[in-house]
Design an enzyme around this catalytic site. Structure first.
Site, mmCIF file in Angstrom:
data_model
loop_
_atom_site.group_PDB
_atom_site.id
_atom_site.type_symbol
_atom_site.label_atom_id
_atom_site.label_comp_id
_atom_site.label_asym_id
_atom_site.label_seq_id
_atom_site.Cartn_x
_atom_site.Cartn_y
_atom_site.Cartn_z
ATOM 1 N N GLY A 293 56.801 18.425 52.098
ATOM 2 C CA GLY A 293 58.036 18.651 51.090
ATOM 3 C C GLY A 293 57.619 19.647 49.905
ATOM 4 N N GLY B 77 54.868 29.645 50.529
ATOM 5 C CA GLY B 77 53.683 29.686 51.463
ATOM 6 C C GLY B 77 54.086 28.915 52.745
ATOM 7 N N HIS B 78 54.703 27.736 52.337
ATOM 8 C CA HIS B 78 55.451 27.079 53.567
ATOM 9 C C HIS B 78 56.458 27.907 54.214
ATOM 10 C CE1 HIS B 78 54.583 23.427 51.083
ATOM 11 N NE2 HIS B 78 54.046 23.184 51.791
ATOM 12 N N GLN C 19 46.312 28.735 55.993
ATOM 13 C CA GLN C 19 44.687 29.061 55.612
ATOM 14 C C GLN C 19 44.299 28.398 54.579
ATOM 15 O OE1 GLN C 19 43.410 33.082 55.782
ATOM 16 N NE2 GLN C 19 41.704 32.319 54.230
ATOM 17 N N GLN D 161 41.246 21.645 57.346
ATOM 18 C CA GLN D 161 42.255 20.816 57.951
ATOM 19 C C GLN D 161 42.852 21.560 59.310
ATOM 20 O OE1 GLN D 161 45.858 19.156 55.519
ATOM 21 N NE2 GLN D 161 46.836 20.834 56.666
ATOM 22 N N SER E 100 52.148 22.981 46.464
ATOM 23 C CA SER E 100 53.069 22.217 45.664
ATOM 24 C C SER E 100 52.382 21.544 44.723
ATOM 25 C CB SER E 100 53.396 21.218 46.801
ATOM 26 O OG SER E 100 53.846 21.521 47.958
ATOM 27 N N ARG E 101 51.124 21.658 44.740
ATOM 28 C CA ARG E 101 50.424 20.757 43.177
ATOM 29 C C ARG E 101 50.431 21.731 42.056
ATOM 30 N NH1 ARG E 101 47.452 17.926 47.088
ATOM 31 N NH2 ARG E 101 47.804 15.727 46.944
#
Length: 333
Positions: A41, A46-47, A175, A180, A218-219
């Site tokens: 969320g 980017g998402h 990226q 991950q 998001s951060r």
């Protein structure tokens, strides 16, 4: 959260595993491809670039929103992680692409609860956890794993569960979280997954602020205006290291140059009352994640791609970034 408490959405919300599986069976029966974008969320551009990529390449696109407790250590920001579901649903509803005259929009949002994803319960302290977890041995302790030793265990576990439920034809990752994404591609190979198979785990280039190059995250919402003004320091440092590597300098020289840039920025920020601290900058092999030797040069590794990555604290916010140097097609597709 019960279905009655979900915000209004123009996209179907599937909030339980049986409900989703019934939807997915219809897609199987109709032989439709399903693209999947897993998120926590707090969606940003980017998402949404991942969503649009999926819309271009699949008949149907599913986005999941689930803040995964297993990837947060007890001292990390699970409780304060941004949760913006109404805005997320509205932004998703605005996404559409046209392919050969046909218009594609997101098909469903999967919103599982913690009990759905962790039927045996979940605790942020790994010593107190019970149940089944997935660990990609030998690939989780380098780079981000050195600073966050249990992070990739939590990521691999939740993504395995999501893949088991969603059964995607294609899955899309950014990226910005390169370790991950590559680790999950390896996990699909090692676990012999078919939905998706490793060749259908796609890594999409990082979307950046068009003015200063800061990677969208998001951060970033945690940053004050003053902190935001210096938040691209890590990216500038990685660019310095990249330039040195392409010019034939050794890995140690590249990293030193990047660290010098950050040190100068830290001093300058401190003079204006902004706290910054470098966590790490490193150069790693994209296949093994192992650190390159200090005297390695571009020529000595045969022009193979390398990952330049790092993390920096800006105030209380930890920002990560990376630059892939070399033939990007071998790692990003």
């Amino acid at each position: 959260m019960s279905i009655s408490t979900f915000p209004e959405s123009r996209i179907p919300i599937l909030s339980s595993i049986p409900e989703y599986r019934a939807w997915r069976q219809v897609a199987f029966d109709q032989k439709k491809t399903v693209g999947f974008v897993p998120t926590m969320g707090a969606l940003h551009d980017g998402h949404l670039s991942l969503v649009r990529r999926s819309l271009h390449e699949n008949d149907l696109t599913v986005v999941s929103i689930f803040v995964n407790p297993a990837q947060f250590a007890p001292h990390e920001d699970l409780g304060t992680y941004p949760r913006t579901l109404p805005q997320d649903l509205e932004r998703l509803a605005q996404q559409q692409v046209t392919v050969l005259g046909d218009v594609y929009t997101p098909s469903a949002v999967f919103l599982p609860g913690v009990q759905d994803m962790y039927p045996s319960g979940i605790h942020q302290d790994v010593t107190m956890q019970k149940g089944t977890f997935v660990e990609v041995k030998g690939y989780s302790h380098q780079m981000e794993g050195a600073s966050r030793p249990h992070f990739f265990r939590g990521v691999a576990t939740v993504v395995t569960k999501l893949f088991n439920v969603v059964q995607p034809t294609n899955a899309y990752f950014g990226q910005k979280d390169i370790q991950q994404a590559l680790l999950l591609r390896r996990m699909c190979r090692d676990l012999l997954l078919a939905h998706p198979d490793p060749d259908h785990v796609h890594i999409v280039p990082t979307l950046r602020d068009p003015v200063d190059g800061l990677a969208l995250s998001s951060r970033n919402a945690y940053l004050s205006a003053e902190e935001r003004s210096v938040a691209n320091t890590l990216y500038k440092a990685l660019q310095v290291a990249e330039s040195g590597w392409l010019a034939g300098e050794t890995k140690d020289a590249c990293i030193r140059a990047a660290e010098v840039l950050v040190a100068g920025a830290v001093r300058e920020a401190a003079s204006t009352g902004i706290k910054m601290k470098l966590d790490y900058i490193g150069m790693n092999d994209p296949n093994s994640f192992e650190v390159l030797g200090g005297q390695s040069q571009r020529e000595s590794v045969g022009g193979e791609p390398v990952i330049l990555s790092g993390a920096v604290w800006v105030g209380k916010t930890r920002l990560i970034d990376n630059v892939l140097v070399g033939e990007l097609g071998r790692a990003v597709r």
